[in-house]
Design a protein around this motif. Structure first.
Motif, PDB file in Angstrom:
ATOM      1  N   LEU A 207      -3.577  -9.232   4.289  1.00  0.00           N
ATOM      2  CA  LEU A 207      -3.943 -10.531   4.843  1.00  0.00           C
ATOM      3  C   LEU A 207      -3.642 -11.649   3.855  1.00  0.00           C
ATOM      4  O   LEU A 207      -3.108 -12.698   4.232  1.00  0.00           O
ATOM      5  CB  LEU A 207      -5.422 -10.539   5.225  1.00  0.00           C
ATOM      6  CG  LEU A 207      -5.981 -11.848   5.774  1.00  0.00           C
ATOM      7  CD1 LEU A 207      -5.322 -12.187   7.104  1.00  0.00           C
ATOM      8  CD2 LEU A 207      -7.483 -11.752   5.932  1.00  0.00           C
ATOM      9  N   SER A 208      -3.955 -11.438   2.578  1.00  0.00           N
ATOM     10  CA  SER A 208      -3.673 -12.448   1.552  1.00  0.00           C
ATOM     11  C   SER A 208      -2.180 -12.698   1.429  1.00  0.00           C
ATOM     12  O   SER A 208      -1.743 -13.842   1.296  1.00  0.00           O
ATOM     13  CB  SER A 208      -4.227 -11.999   0.202  1.00  0.00           C
ATOM     14  OG  SER A 208      -5.612 -11.890   0.246  1.00  0.00           O
ATOM     15  N   LYS A 209      -1.399 -11.628   1.492  1.00  0.00           N
ATOM     16  CA  LYS A 209       0.057 -11.777   1.401  1.00  0.00           C
ATOM     17  C   LYS A 209       0.592 -12.573   2.589  1.00  0.00           C
ATOM     18  O   LYS A 209       1.436 -13.449   2.434  1.00  0.00           O
ATOM     19  CB  LYS A 209       0.700 -10.391   1.357  1.00  0.00           C
ATOM     20  CG  LYS A 209       2.196 -10.401   1.213  1.00  0.00           C
ATOM     21  CD  LYS A 209       2.748  -8.991   1.138  1.00  0.00           C
ATOM     22  CE  LYS A 209       4.258  -8.989   1.078  1.00  0.00           C
ATOM     23  NZ  LYS A 209       4.818  -7.635   1.047  1.00  0.00           N
ATOM     24  N   LYS A 210       0.051 -12.297   3.782  1.00  0.00           N
ATOM     25  CA  LYS A 210       0.502 -13.036   4.968  1.00  0.00           C
ATOM     26  C   LYS A 210       0.085 -14.498   4.891  1.00  0.00           C
ATOM     27  O   LYS A 210       0.834 -15.384   5.318  1.00  0.00           O
ATOM     28  CB  LYS A 210      -0.040 -12.379   6.234  1.00  0.00           C
ATOM     29  CG  LYS A 210       0.649 -11.072   6.552  1.00  0.00           C
ATOM     30  CD  LYS A 210       0.225 -10.512   7.878  1.00  0.00           C
ATOM     31  CE  LYS A 210       0.999  -9.219   8.136  1.00  0.00           C
ATOM     32  NZ  LYS A 210       0.716  -8.652   9.431  1.00  0.00           N
ATOM     33  N   MET A 211      -1.100 -14.771   4.349  1.00  0.00           N
ATOM     34  CA  MET A 211      -1.530 -16.158   4.200  1.00  0.00           C
ATOM     35  C   MET A 211      -0.604 -16.893   3.242  1.00  0.00           C
ATOM     36  O   MET A 211      -0.196 -18.029   3.515  1.00  0.00           O
ATOM     37  CB  MET A 211      -2.975 -16.213   3.678  1.00  0.00           C
ATOM     38  CG  MET A 211      -4.025 -15.877   4.710  1.00  0.00           C
ATOM     39  SD  MET A 211      -5.700 -15.761   4.042  1.00  0.00           S
ATOM     40  CE  MET A 211      -5.950 -17.365   3.317  1.00  0.00           C
TER      41      MET A 211
ATOM     42  N   MET B  64     -15.305  -8.489  -0.600  1.00  0.00           N
ATOM     43  CA  MET B  64     -14.804  -7.253  -1.198  1.00  0.00           C
ATOM     44  C   MET B  64     -15.638  -6.881  -2.425  1.00  0.00           C
ATOM     45  O   MET B  64     -15.966  -5.714  -2.636  1.00  0.00           O
ATOM     46  CB  MET B  64     -13.327  -7.406  -1.599  1.00  0.00           C
ATOM     47  CG  MET B  64     -12.376  -7.449  -0.433  1.00  0.00           C
ATOM     48  SD  MET B  64     -12.560  -6.054   0.693  1.00  0.00           S
ATOM     49  CE  MET B  64     -12.457  -4.678  -0.402  1.00  0.00           C
ATOM     50  N   LEU B  65     -15.988  -7.866  -3.218  1.00  0.00           N
ATOM     51  CA  LEU B  65     -16.811  -7.615  -4.395  1.00  0.00           C
ATOM     52  C   LEU B  65     -18.181  -7.072  -3.991  1.00  0.00           C
ATOM     53  O   LEU B  65     -18.699  -6.128  -4.600  1.00  0.00           O
ATOM     54  CB  LEU B  65     -16.957  -8.912  -5.194  1.00  0.00           C
ATOM     55  CG  LEU B  65     -17.686  -8.807  -6.525  1.00  0.00           C
ATOM     56  CD1 LEU B  65     -16.923  -7.912  -7.484  1.00  0.00           C
ATOM     57  CD2 LEU B  65     -17.875 -10.181  -7.126  1.00  0.00           C
ATOM     58  N   VAL B  66     -18.762  -7.624  -2.931  1.00  0.00           N
ATOM     59  CA  VAL B  66     -20.065  -7.160  -2.444  1.00  0.00           C
ATOM     60  C   VAL B  66     -19.965  -5.719  -1.942  1.00  0.00           C
ATOM     61  O   VAL B  66     -20.852  -4.891  -2.206  1.00  0.00           O
ATOM     62  CB  VAL B  66     -20.585  -8.102  -1.332  1.00  0.00           C
ATOM     63  CG1 VAL B  66     -21.758  -7.479  -0.589  1.00  0.00           C
ATOM     64  CG2 VAL B  66     -20.969  -9.439  -1.918  1.00  0.00           C
ATOM     65  N   LEU B  67     -18.882  -5.396  -1.222  1.00  0.00           N
ATOM     66  CA  LEU B  67     -18.726  -4.027  -0.724  1.00  0.00           C
ATOM     67  C   LEU B  67     -18.672  -3.024  -1.871  1.00  0.00           C
ATOM     68  O   LEU B  67     -19.323  -1.975  -1.826  1.00  0.00           O
ATOM     69  CB  LEU B  67     -17.456  -3.928   0.135  1.00  0.00           C
ATOM     70  CG  LEU B  67     -17.492  -4.648   1.479  1.00  0.00           C
ATOM     71  CD1 LEU B  67     -16.157  -4.510   2.190  1.00  0.00           C
ATOM     72  CD2 LEU B  67     -18.614  -4.123   2.353  1.00  0.00           C
ATOM     73  N   TYR B  68     -17.913  -3.341  -2.910  1.00  0.00           N
ATOM     74  CA  TYR B  68     -17.844  -2.417  -4.037  1.00  0.00           C
ATOM     75  C   TYR B  68     -19.158  -2.382  -4.815  1.00  0.00           C
ATOM     76  O   TYR B  68     -19.520  -1.352  -5.396  1.00  0.00           O
ATOM     77  CB  TYR B  68     -16.672  -2.763  -4.952  1.00  0.00           C
ATOM     78  CG  TYR B  68     -15.355  -2.249  -4.410  1.00  0.00           C
ATOM     79  CD1 TYR B  68     -15.090  -0.888  -4.366  1.00  0.00           C
ATOM     80  CD2 TYR B  68     -14.389  -3.113  -3.912  1.00  0.00           C
ATOM     81  CE1 TYR B  68     -13.905  -0.403  -3.859  1.00  0.00           C
ATOM     82  CE2 TYR B  68     -13.190  -2.635  -3.400  1.00  0.00           C
ATOM     83  CZ  TYR B  68     -12.954  -1.278  -3.383  1.00  0.00           C
ATOM     84  OH  TYR B  68     -11.782  -0.801  -2.873  1.00  0.00           O
TER      85      TYR B  68
ATOM     86  N   VAL C 174     -12.238 -20.007   2.416  1.00  0.00           N
ATOM     87  CA  VAL C 174     -11.986 -18.775   3.178  1.00  0.00           C
ATOM     88  C   VAL C 174     -11.465 -17.688   2.246  1.00  0.00           C
ATOM     89  O   VAL C 174     -11.909 -16.534   2.299  1.00  0.00           O
ATOM     90  CB  VAL C 174     -10.998 -19.049   4.333  1.00  0.00           C
ATOM     91  CG1 VAL C 174     -10.460 -17.757   4.920  1.00  0.00           C
ATOM     92  CG2 VAL C 174     -11.665 -19.884   5.405  1.00  0.00           C
ATOM     93  N   TYR C 175     -10.549 -18.050   1.381  1.00  0.00           N
ATOM     94  CA  TYR C 175      -9.987 -17.079   0.435  1.00  0.00           C
ATOM     95  C   TYR C 175     -11.072 -16.534  -0.495  1.00  0.00           C
ATOM     96  O   TYR C 175     -11.161 -15.327  -0.721  1.00  0.00           O
ATOM     97  CB  TYR C 175      -8.874 -17.771  -0.362  1.00  0.00           C
ATOM     98  CG  TYR C 175      -7.972 -16.830  -1.101  1.00  0.00           C
ATOM     99  CD1 TYR C 175      -7.021 -16.075  -0.437  1.00  0.00           C
ATOM    100  CD2 TYR C 175      -8.072 -16.699  -2.474  1.00  0.00           C
ATOM    101  CE1 TYR C 175      -6.191 -15.215  -1.112  1.00  0.00           C
ATOM    102  CE2 TYR C 175      -7.249 -15.840  -3.165  1.00  0.00           C
ATOM    103  CZ  TYR C 175      -6.309 -15.102  -2.478  1.00  0.00           C
ATOM    104  OH  TYR C 175      -5.492 -14.239  -3.154  1.00  0.00           O
ATOM    105  N   ILE C 176     -11.928 -17.420  -1.002  1.00  0.00           N
ATOM    106  CA  ILE C 176     -12.999 -16.987  -1.907  1.00  0.00           C
ATOM    107  C   ILE C 176     -13.995 -16.095  -1.175  1.00  0.00           C
ATOM    108  O   ILE C 176     -14.453 -15.079  -1.708  1.00  0.00           O
ATOM    109  CB  ILE C 176     -13.696 -18.215  -2.531  1.00  0.00           C
ATOM    110  CG1 ILE C 176     -12.758 -18.893  -3.531  1.00  0.00           C
ATOM    111  CG2 ILE C 176     -15.005 -17.831  -3.204  1.00  0.00           C
ATOM    112  CD1 ILE C 176     -13.253 -20.214  -4.053  1.00  0.00           C
TER     113      ILE C 176
ATOM    114  N   GLY D 250      -6.245  -3.816   3.457  1.00  0.00           N
ATOM    115  CA  GLY D 250      -6.106  -4.770   4.555  1.00  0.00           C
ATOM    116  C   GLY D 250      -6.245  -6.209   4.089  1.00  0.00           C
ATOM    117  O   GLY D 250      -5.514  -7.098   4.532  1.00  0.00           O
ATOM    118  N   VAL D 251      -7.181  -6.449   3.164  1.00  0.00           N
ATOM    119  CA  VAL D 251      -7.374  -7.799   2.627  1.00  0.00           C
ATOM    120  C   VAL D 251      -6.145  -8.225   1.822  1.00  0.00           C
ATOM    121  O   VAL D 251      -5.722  -9.386   1.880  1.00  0.00           O
ATOM    122  CB  VAL D 251      -8.657  -7.861   1.772  1.00  0.00           C
ATOM    123  CG1 VAL D 251      -8.736  -9.148   0.980  1.00  0.00           C
ATOM    124  CG2 VAL D 251      -9.879  -7.720   2.663  1.00  0.00           C
ATOM    125  N   LEU D 252      -5.557  -7.291   1.076  1.00  0.00           N
ATOM    126  CA  LEU D 252      -4.335  -7.625   0.334  1.00  0.00           C
ATOM    127  C   LEU D 252      -3.204  -8.004   1.280  1.00  0.00           C
ATOM    128  O   LEU D 252      -2.464  -8.960   1.030  1.00  0.00           O
ATOM    129  CB  LEU D 252      -3.912  -6.445  -0.550  1.00  0.00           C
ATOM    130  CG  LEU D 252      -4.723  -6.244  -1.818  1.00  0.00           C
ATOM    131  CD1 LEU D 252      -4.295  -4.958  -2.515  1.00  0.00           C
ATOM    132  CD2 LEU D 252      -4.565  -7.422  -2.753  1.00  0.00           C
TER     133      LEU D 252
END
Length: 200
Positions: free
Chosen positions: A181-185, A117-121, A109-111, A177-179
């Motif tokens: 989410l990662s911090k909350k995980m 994000m990499l695809v969006l950029y 899930v993390y990957i 937002g992803v950052l």
């Protein structure tokens, strides 16, 4: 809330952390409250200015490394009895694959999140490259005397370049937002090792 009440609550909430980390945190917040009181602020206002207890605990958890939390949790546990060892060995064909599967799923899930994000950029970069190529092609067409094709390519290039700029700002918001989410995980994983009422 008084300083003593704040520190007692903080000690209770950090009960699962290693003792030296609890002491360091207690000293830090005690000194912070004292400094504010020396500036002429009342004790209750000094405690209130620190923020909510949840935010304080979350900050301390983020500063504590996960290996240190795991080591503290494991070292505090009592030794296993013989029947517990037998159950662990006999149950390992069931619990070990399940534990490994859960770990692999969390990692996947993390990957996937960061791959998206990499695809969006990458999409944004391709739009910007298309815009630049369109403008260069427009210049080449216009110098070659094909004004209609040049105007079409210039419009397409400007459209792609403008879209790339807008996407960049949108994707930056998604990345923030992803950052979060990662911090909350990570906080959630760390919170599994720190539970209220754990013995030191």
């Amino acid at each position: 809330m008084t300083k003593l009440e704040f520190l007692a609550t903080l000690r209770d909430r950090l009960a699962g952390l290693p003792g030296e980390d609890i002491g360091r945190s207690m000293d830090y917040y005690s000194e912070m409250i004292d400094d504010r009181m020396e500036e002429g602020v009342s004790e209750e206002e000094a405690v209130q200015a620190i923020g909510s207890m949840d935010d304080v605990v979350a900050q301390i958890l983020m500063e504590t490394s996960l290996p240190k939390l795991v080591k503290a949790k494991v070292s505090r546990n009592r030794g296993l009895r013989a029947w517990e060892i037998v159950l662990l060995i006999l149950g390992s064909p069931i619990w070990l694959p399940l534990a490994l599967a859960a770990l692999v799923i969390l990692l996947a899930v993390y990957i996937v999140i960061w791959s998206m994000m990499l695809v969006l950029y990458a999409v944004d970069l391709s739009m910007a490259a298309t815009g630049i190529a369109g403008l260069l092609g427009a210049a080449a067409q216009m110098f070659g005397g094909r004004l209609a094709q040049g105007a079409f390519l210039a419009g397409s290039g400007l459209t792609c370049a403008g879209t790339a700029v807008l996407l960049f700002f949108g994707f930056n918001l998604v990345a923030k937002g992803v950052l979060v989410l990662s911090k909350k995980m990570l906080l959630g994983i760390k919170a599994c090792f720190v539970r209220k009422g754990d013995a030191l």
